[in-house]
Design a protein around this motif. Structure first.
Motif, PDB file in Angstrom:
ATOM      1  N   ASN A 109       0.833  -1.218   0.000  1.00 19.13           N
ATOM      2  CA  ASN A 109       0.000   0.000   0.000  1.00 19.13           C
ATOM      3  C   ASN A 109       0.859   1.257   0.000  1.00 19.13           C
ATOM      4  O   ASN A 109       0.595   2.220  -0.715  1.00 19.13           O
ATOM      5  CB  ASN A 109      -0.924   0.004   1.218  1.00 19.13           C
ATOM      6  CG  ASN A 109      -2.008  -1.045   1.087  1.00 19.13           C
ATOM      7  OD1 ASN A 109      -2.312  -1.494  -0.026  1.00 19.13           O
ATOM      8  ND2 ASN A 109      -2.558  -1.482   2.207  1.00 19.13           N
TER       9      ASN A 109
ATOM     10  N   HIS B 168       1.127   3.901  -3.039  1.00 17.70           N
ATOM     11  CA  HIS B 168       0.835   5.291  -2.725  1.00 17.70           C
ATOM     12  C   HIS B 168       1.975   6.213  -3.178  1.00 17.70           C
ATOM     13  O   HIS B 168       1.764   7.257  -3.799  1.00 17.70           O
ATOM     14  CB  HIS B 168       0.593   5.433  -1.219  1.00 17.70           C
ATOM     15  CG  HIS B 168       0.314   6.835  -0.790  1.00 17.70           C
ATOM     16  ND1 HIS B 168      -0.866   7.470  -1.099  1.00 17.70           N
ATOM     17  CD2 HIS B 168       1.076   7.730  -0.109  1.00 17.70           C
ATOM     18  CE1 HIS B 168      -0.820   8.702  -0.615  1.00 17.70           C
ATOM     19  NE2 HIS B 168       0.351   8.882  -0.007  1.00 17.70           N
TER      20      HIS B 168
ATOM     21  N   LYS C 154       2.482   6.114  -7.173  1.00 21.32           N
ATOM     22  CA  LYS C 154       1.399   6.754  -7.942  1.00 21.32           C
ATOM     23  C   LYS C 154       1.611   8.253  -8.108  1.00 21.32           C
ATOM     24  O   LYS C 154       1.144   8.861  -9.065  1.00 21.32           O
ATOM     25  CB  LYS C 154       0.050   6.510  -7.247  1.00 21.32           C
ATOM     26  CG  LYS C 154      -0.741   5.388  -7.891  1.00 21.32           C
ATOM     27  CD  LYS C 154      -2.124   5.314  -7.285  1.00 21.32           C
ATOM     28  CE  LYS C 154      -2.911   4.191  -7.904  1.00 21.32           C
ATOM     29  NZ  LYS C 154      -4.132   3.915  -7.144  1.00 21.32           N
ATOM     30  N   LYS C 155       2.344   8.824  -7.146  1.00 16.94           N
ATOM     31  CA  LYS C 155       2.546  10.272  -7.177  1.00 16.94           C
ATOM     32  C   LYS C 155       3.275  10.715  -8.436  1.00 16.94           C
ATOM     33  O   LYS C 155       3.125  11.819  -8.918  1.00 16.94           O
ATOM     34  CB  LYS C 155       3.347  10.710  -5.936  1.00 16.94           C
ATOM     35  CG  LYS C 155       2.490  10.761  -4.694  1.00 16.94           C
ATOM     36  CD  LYS C 155       3.129  11.594  -3.608  1.00 16.94           C
ATOM     37  CE  LYS C 155       4.380  10.918  -3.074  1.00 16.94           C
ATOM     38  NZ  LYS C 155       4.882  11.521  -1.841  1.00 16.94           N
TER      39      LYS C 155
END
Lengths: 175, 275
Positions: free
Chosen positions: B236, B240, B243-244
């Motif tokens: 996760n 997270h 993805k940025k």
């Protein structure tokens, strides 16, 4: 690695191309029978194995034949033996010269020394002329590239040869 | 480090490649192709070559045929070039594979040039040496025509993906791709954090020999080493983070998760031994 493919590589079209050389050599009184050609090819295989080399295409034997067929020191009696020895020497010195020299350059050098320095003595060609030339090439000599292998030995020869003009003058003075 | 010898393919390797690529041919089918290549190698000036050179050329032919069968990165296998195993189609497959290898060299060089200006080695001497010294030598010396199977370098920096099954330009390309993914990940993390973790790691043990991302991921895992489902938690976090800066994050996430799983196994073993 399995070496069978190397044997296959070097067994292509050999016999027919060898027999075809008769068309060019007959005018010098030289001809191969099919039996001769097979013997040469058999010895060629041994020589290649001995030198751990693999040959492709038509191979070197037709080139050797065309280069040497006009020699003063080769006749029908020693023709096959000479070709067999010449190919052995050729492969040996391709290795000794670390493939730096092309087939034509090496053949031209061999033929010139065979005629003018060795007078048909293959042991002298192999053990002296080519040994000196090979040593020079391994040491970085590259002069043969411009001359195609011709006229090279005079620069490297360690032995003082006959001066033919002087010899003929002296001979003339005697008479 | 620059390799001194050629990387030779064993018969077992070849059978394995045959199996993977579903290619079946006899060695004698390749003889005409090797013969032509040998003539080209000698510039038509020699009718014979040494066993060693003949083996090298045979491997070059095999490499290119398999290169064709495996296809380019991001493409499906190009088996259509090989409808049957006749000599003609093998020759075509070889030529197509050789063209692909040449194309891959260009792609690898472009990728290398893209990464180099922003490359952050964080004191890892191996990564720095490969990118600054060895890859330029590789691109100068790689012989795509007569020895495409030889990658020349030993690639001492350990990437997280197992690239031992690749050879030649494939291996170099995969290596550069891995470094690209790592750089993406590291650049997306808070600036001071990576420098702190890797700086401390390097100064403690002299030359850093480990993978940069592995060190950072280990530190991240140590920080959340409480409770269950660590792998899930890590995934996760990685998704997270990734993805940025990378919308299609699946490849990078999976690349990093390989290391996470490995670290977890080691941590569990370590804890088991302590208890």
């Amino acid at each position: 690695m399995d070496k069978n493919w190397m044997v296959l590589l070097q067994e292509q079209n050999q016999l027919s191309s060898l027999m075809e050389t008769n068309q060019g050599t007959e005018r010098f009184g030289l001809a191969l029978t099919e039996e001769d050609a097979r013997l040469i090819l058999k010895e060629r295989r041994h020589a290649l194995q001995e030198q751990k080399r693999v040959e492709f295409g038509e191979g070197i034997v037709p080139k050797i034949i065309y280069e040497f067929c006009d020699s003063d020191f080769i006749d029908q009696n020693n023709y096959v033996d000479m070709v067999i020895r010449l190919q052995e020497i050729f492969y040996l010195y391709k290795n000794e010269m670390q493939d730096e020299i092309t087939d034509d350059e090496l053949l031209h050098f061999m033929k010139e020394q065979f005629e003018q320095v060795c007078f048909g003595d293959l042991d002298y060609l192999e053990g002296t002329c080519l040994a000196i030339f090979g040593q020079a090439i391994r040491a970085g000599y590259g002069g043969y590239k411009g001359s195609d292998g011709c006229g090279e030995y005079g620069r490297l020869d360690e032995v003082k040869r006959w001066d033919y003009e002087l010899y003929l003058d002296a001979l003339g003075n005697l008479w | 480090m620059i390799k001194s010898g050629d990387g030779k393919m064993t018969m077992a390797d070849r059978e394995d490649m045959n199996h993977k690529t579903n290619l079946h041919y006899e060695m004698e089918d390749l003889i005409p192709i090797v013969g032509k290549l040998a003539e080209k190698y000698t510039s038509y000036e020699s009718t014979s070559i040494t066993y060693e050179k003949a083996e090298q050329l045979m491997e070059a032919v095999l490499y290119c045929i398999h290169e064709n069968a495996l296809g380019q990165p991001g493409q499906e296998s190009a088996m259509a070039v090989l409808p049957d195993n006749t000599g003609a189609s093998l020759q075509q497959a070889y030529e197509a594979g050789a063209a692909r290898a040449r194309e891959k060299v260009k792609q690898a060089l472009a990728l290398y040039n893209e990464i180099l200006p922003g490359l952050a080695c964080y004191g890892n001497r191996f990564l720095q040496d490969i990118f600054m010294k060895e890859l330029p030598v590789f691109f100068g010396r790689y012989d795509v025509d007569f020895a495409p199977q030889n990658e020349i370098l030993t690639l001492d920096y350990p990437v997280l993906k197992d690239i031992s099954g690749y050879r030649g330009i494939d291996k170099i390309y995969e290596f550069i791709r891995c470094v690209e993914l790592e750089q993406k990940f590291l650049c997306g993390l808070p600036e001071g954090y990576v420098a702190d973790v890797l700086g401390g790691y390097g100064s403690a043990g002299g030359d850093m020999t480990d993978n940069l991302c592995e060190v950072v991921l280990t530190d991240m895992m140590e920080r959340i080493w409480q409770g269950e489902n660590i792998e899930e938690k890590m995934k996760n976090i990685i998704v997270h983070l990734v993805k940025k800066y990378d919308e299609d994050c699946a490849e990078l996430t999976e690349y990093l998760m390989e290391a996470v799983r490995e670290i977890l196994v080691w941590q569990r073993l370590l804890r088991k031994n302590i208890h």
